[in-house]
Design a protein around this motif. Structure first.
Motif, PDB file in Angstrom:
ATOM      1  N   ILE A   1       0.839  -1.201   0.000  1.00  0.00           N
ATOM      2  CA  ILE A   1       0.000   0.000   0.000  1.00  0.00           C
ATOM      3  C   ILE A   1       0.874   1.251   0.000  1.00  0.00           C
ATOM      4  O   ILE A   1       0.646   2.185  -0.780  1.00  0.00           O
ATOM      5  CB  ILE A   1      -0.964  -0.012   1.209  1.00  0.00           C
ATOM      6  CG1 ILE A   1      -1.999  -1.134   1.041  1.00  0.00           C
ATOM      7  CG2 ILE A   1      -1.639   1.341   1.384  1.00  0.00           C
ATOM      8  CD1 ILE A   1      -2.765  -1.486   2.304  1.00  0.00           C
ATOM      9  N   ALA A   2       1.890   1.273   0.848  1.00  0.00           N
ATOM     10  CA  ALA A   2       2.764   2.442   0.945  1.00  0.00           C
ATOM     11  C   ALA A   2       3.510   2.683  -0.367  1.00  0.00           C
ATOM     12  O   ALA A   2       3.711   3.832  -0.768  1.00  0.00           O
ATOM     13  CB  ALA A   2       3.749   2.267   2.094  1.00  0.00           C
ATOM     14  N   ALA A   3       3.905   1.625  -1.035  1.00  0.00           N
ATOM     15  CA  ALA A   3       4.666   1.751  -2.286  1.00  0.00           C
ATOM     16  C   ALA A   3       3.781   2.132  -3.469  1.00  0.00           C
ATOM     17  O   ALA A   3       4.299   2.522  -4.518  1.00  0.00           O
ATOM     18  CB  ALA A   3       5.404   0.451  -2.586  1.00  0.00           C
ATOM     19  N   SER A   4       2.475   2.049  -3.310  1.00  0.00           N
ATOM     20  CA  SER A   4       1.574   2.271  -4.451  1.00  0.00           C
ATOM     21  C   SER A   4       1.143   3.719  -4.618  1.00  0.00           C
ATOM     22  O   SER A   4       0.457   4.033  -5.584  1.00  0.00           O
ATOM     23  CB  SER A   4       0.324   1.403  -4.298  1.00  0.00           C
ATOM     24  OG  SER A   4      -0.517   1.952  -3.292  1.00  0.00           O
TER      25      SER A   4
ATOM     26  N   SER B   1       0.046   8.385  10.830  1.00  0.00           N
ATOM     27  CA  SER B   1       0.575   7.786  12.067  1.00  0.00           C
ATOM     28  C   SER B   1       1.276   6.463  11.777  1.00  0.00           C
ATOM     29  O   SER B   1       2.317   6.160  12.369  1.00  0.00           O
ATOM     30  CB  SER B   1      -0.532   7.596  13.105  1.00  0.00           C
ATOM     31  OG  SER B   1      -1.527   6.709  12.632  1.00  0.00           O
ATOM     32  N   ALA B   2       0.742   5.686  10.836  1.00  0.00           N
ATOM     33  CA  ALA B   2       1.396   4.424  10.464  1.00  0.00           C
ATOM     34  C   ALA B   2       2.731   4.705   9.796  1.00  0.00           C
ATOM     35  O   ALA B   2       3.736   4.051  10.108  1.00  0.00           O
ATOM     36  CB  ALA B   2       0.502   3.605   9.533  1.00  0.00           C
ATOM     37  N   ALA B   3       2.766   5.674   8.880  1.00  0.00           N
ATOM     38  CA  ALA B   3       4.013   6.026   8.205  1.00  0.00           C
ATOM     39  C   ALA B   3       5.050   6.510   9.210  1.00  0.00           C
ATOM     40  O   ALA B   3       6.233   6.140   9.130  1.00  0.00           O
ATOM     41  CB  ALA B   3       3.747   7.084   7.139  1.00  0.00           C
TER      42      ALA B   3
ATOM     43  N   ARG C   1       8.607   4.676   9.947  1.00  0.00           N
ATOM     44  CA  ARG C   1       9.859   5.439   9.823  1.00  0.00           C
ATOM     45  C   ARG C   1      10.659   5.386  11.117  1.00  0.00           C
ATOM     46  O   ARG C   1      11.882   5.237  11.099  1.00  0.00           O
ATOM     47  CB  ARG C   1       9.579   6.891   9.423  1.00  0.00           C
ATOM     48  CG  ARG C   1       9.289   7.061   7.950  1.00  0.00           C
ATOM     49  CD  ARG C   1       9.317   8.539   7.545  1.00  0.00           C
ATOM     50  NE  ARG C   1       8.330   9.352   8.247  1.00  0.00           N
ATOM     51  CZ  ARG C   1       7.097   9.570   7.809  1.00  0.00           C
ATOM     52  NH1 ARG C   1       6.680   9.045   6.679  1.00  0.00           N
ATOM     53  NH2 ARG C   1       6.275  10.333   8.501  1.00  0.00           N
ATOM     54  N   GLY C   2       9.974   5.500  12.243  1.00  0.00           N
ATOM     55  CA  GLY C   2      10.654   5.426  13.535  1.00  0.00           C
ATOM     56  C   GLY C   2      11.300   4.068  13.762  1.00  0.00           C
ATOM     57  O   GLY C   2      12.439   3.982  14.239  1.00  0.00           O
ATOM     58  N   GLN C   3      10.579   3.012  13.421  1.00  0.00           N
ATOM     59  CA  GLN C   3      11.120   1.658  13.600  1.00  0.00           C
ATOM     60  C   GLN C   3      12.301   1.398  12.675  1.00  0.00           C
ATOM     61  O   GLN C   3      13.232   0.692  13.031  1.00  0.00           O
ATOM     62  CB  GLN C   3      10.031   0.612  13.339  1.00  0.00           C
ATOM     63  CG  GLN C   3       8.936   0.566  14.372  1.00  0.00           C
ATOM     64  CD  GLN C   3       9.402  -0.053  15.679  1.00  0.00           C
ATOM     65  OE1 GLN C   3      10.410  -0.734  15.758  1.00  0.00           O
ATOM     66  NE2 GLN C   3       8.653   0.211  16.745  1.00  0.00           N
ATOM     67  N   LEU C   4      12.262   1.958  11.471  1.00  0.00           N
ATOM     68  CA  LEU C   4      13.292   1.681  10.472  1.00  0.00           C
ATOM     69  C   LEU C   4      14.438   2.691  10.461  1.00  0.00           C
ATOM     70  O   LEU C   4      15.404   2.505   9.730  1.00  0.00           O
ATOM     71  CB  LEU C   4      12.663   1.627   9.070  1.00  0.00           C
ATOM     72  CG  LEU C   4      11.723   0.454   8.807  1.00  0.00           C
ATOM     73  CD1 LEU C   4      11.129   0.569   7.409  1.00  0.00           C
ATOM     74  CD2 LEU C   4      12.445  -0.866   8.977  1.00  0.00           C
ATOM     75  N   ARG C   5      14.337   3.741  11.268  1.00  0.00           N
ATOM     76  CA  ARG C   5      15.327   4.817  11.220  1.00  0.00           C
ATOM     77  C   ARG C   5      16.760   4.301  11.340  1.00  0.00           C
ATOM     78  O   ARG C   5      17.630   4.652  10.549  1.00  0.00           O
ATOM     79  CB  ARG C   5      15.065   5.863  12.291  1.00  0.00           C
ATOM     80  CG  ARG C   5      16.025   7.042  12.190  1.00  0.00           C
ATOM     81  CD  ARG C   5      15.656   8.235  13.045  1.00  0.00           C
ATOM     82  NE  ARG C   5      14.252   8.546  13.187  1.00  0.00           N
ATOM     83  CZ  ARG C   5      13.468   9.110  12.250  1.00  0.00           C
ATOM     84  NH1 ARG C   5      13.966   9.373  11.069  1.00  0.00           N
ATOM     85  NH2 ARG C   5      12.214   9.382  12.494  1.00  0.00           N
TER      86      ARG C   5
END
Length: 157
Positions: A52-55, A107-109, A113-117
Motif C-alpha cells: 500500500i505504501a509503495a503504491s 501515524s502508520a508512516a 519510519r521510527g522503527q526503520l530509522r
C-alpha cells in the motif's frame, strides 16, 4: 535456498551479484519479520502495508489480494484489521467512485519510519563508502533488478 536443476540439465553458475541480491532478499524478509514483531502486526498485514505504501494510493483491495496471493474475503479481514488499528484508510477513487483505494495513515508512516530509522541510517552511511560513479552503477543495477522481480511477479510463464 538454491534449487538444483533437474537431473541431466547443465548447472548454470550465476553471477556473484545475483547471489548477493538473493541474500539481500532473504535478509530483507528477516528484517520484515522483525518489523512485524516490533509493530505487533501479523506478517501478512505488514506485507499489505508495504504494498500500500509503495503504491502511492493507487492500490485497491482486489489488486492487493492478488499481490499477496490471498482470497478477497481474507483480504477484507486484513484491511478491516489494519483500518481498525489506525494503519490505513479506505478512500473512494476520485476517477471511479465505485473503486476503493487503500492509503496508509500518517501515524502508520511515522511509526514505520521510527522503527526503520536505524536501519535506513546504516544503509545511507554505506553509500558514503562508494564513489559517485559506483553509486550510480549500484543504483542502475538495483533499479534493473527491481524491474526484473516485477516482471517475474506479473509474468504468467
Amino acid at each position: 535456498m538454491a534449487i538444483p536443476p533437474p537431473q541431466g540439465t547443465p548447472r548454470r553458475v550465476h553471477q556473484p551479484e545475483t547471489w548477493a541480491l538473493r541474500a539481500l532478499g532473504a535478509a530483507s524478509a528477516e528484517a520484515s519479520g522483525a518489523l512485524a514483531r516490533r509493530m505487533r502486526m501479523h506478517p501478512t498485514d505488514l506485507s499489505a502495508m508495504s504494498h500500500i505504501a509503495a503504491s502511492d494510493g493507487r492500490l485497491g483491495p482486489r489488486e492487493l489480494s492478488s499481490r499477496l496471493g490471498i482470497t478477497p474475503a481474507a483480504m477484507t479481514d486484513v484491511v478491516d484489521r489494519l483500518e481498525a488499528a489506525g494503519h490505513l484508510l479506505r478512500e473512494r477513487d476520485t476517477g471511479d467512485r465505485r473503486r476503493v483505494r487503500l492509503v496508509p495513515t500518517e501515524s502508520a508512516a511515522t511509526e514505520v519510519r521510527g522503527q526503520l530509522r536505524g536501519l535506513l541510517d546504516r544503509l545511507d552511511a554505506l553509500t558514503e563508502e562508494f564513489t559517485e560513479g559506483e553509486r550510480e552503477a549500484i543504483h542502475r543495477y538495483l533499479q534493473a533488478a527491481t524491474e526484473a522481480y516485477h516482471r517475474f511477479a506479473t509474468d504468467d510463464g
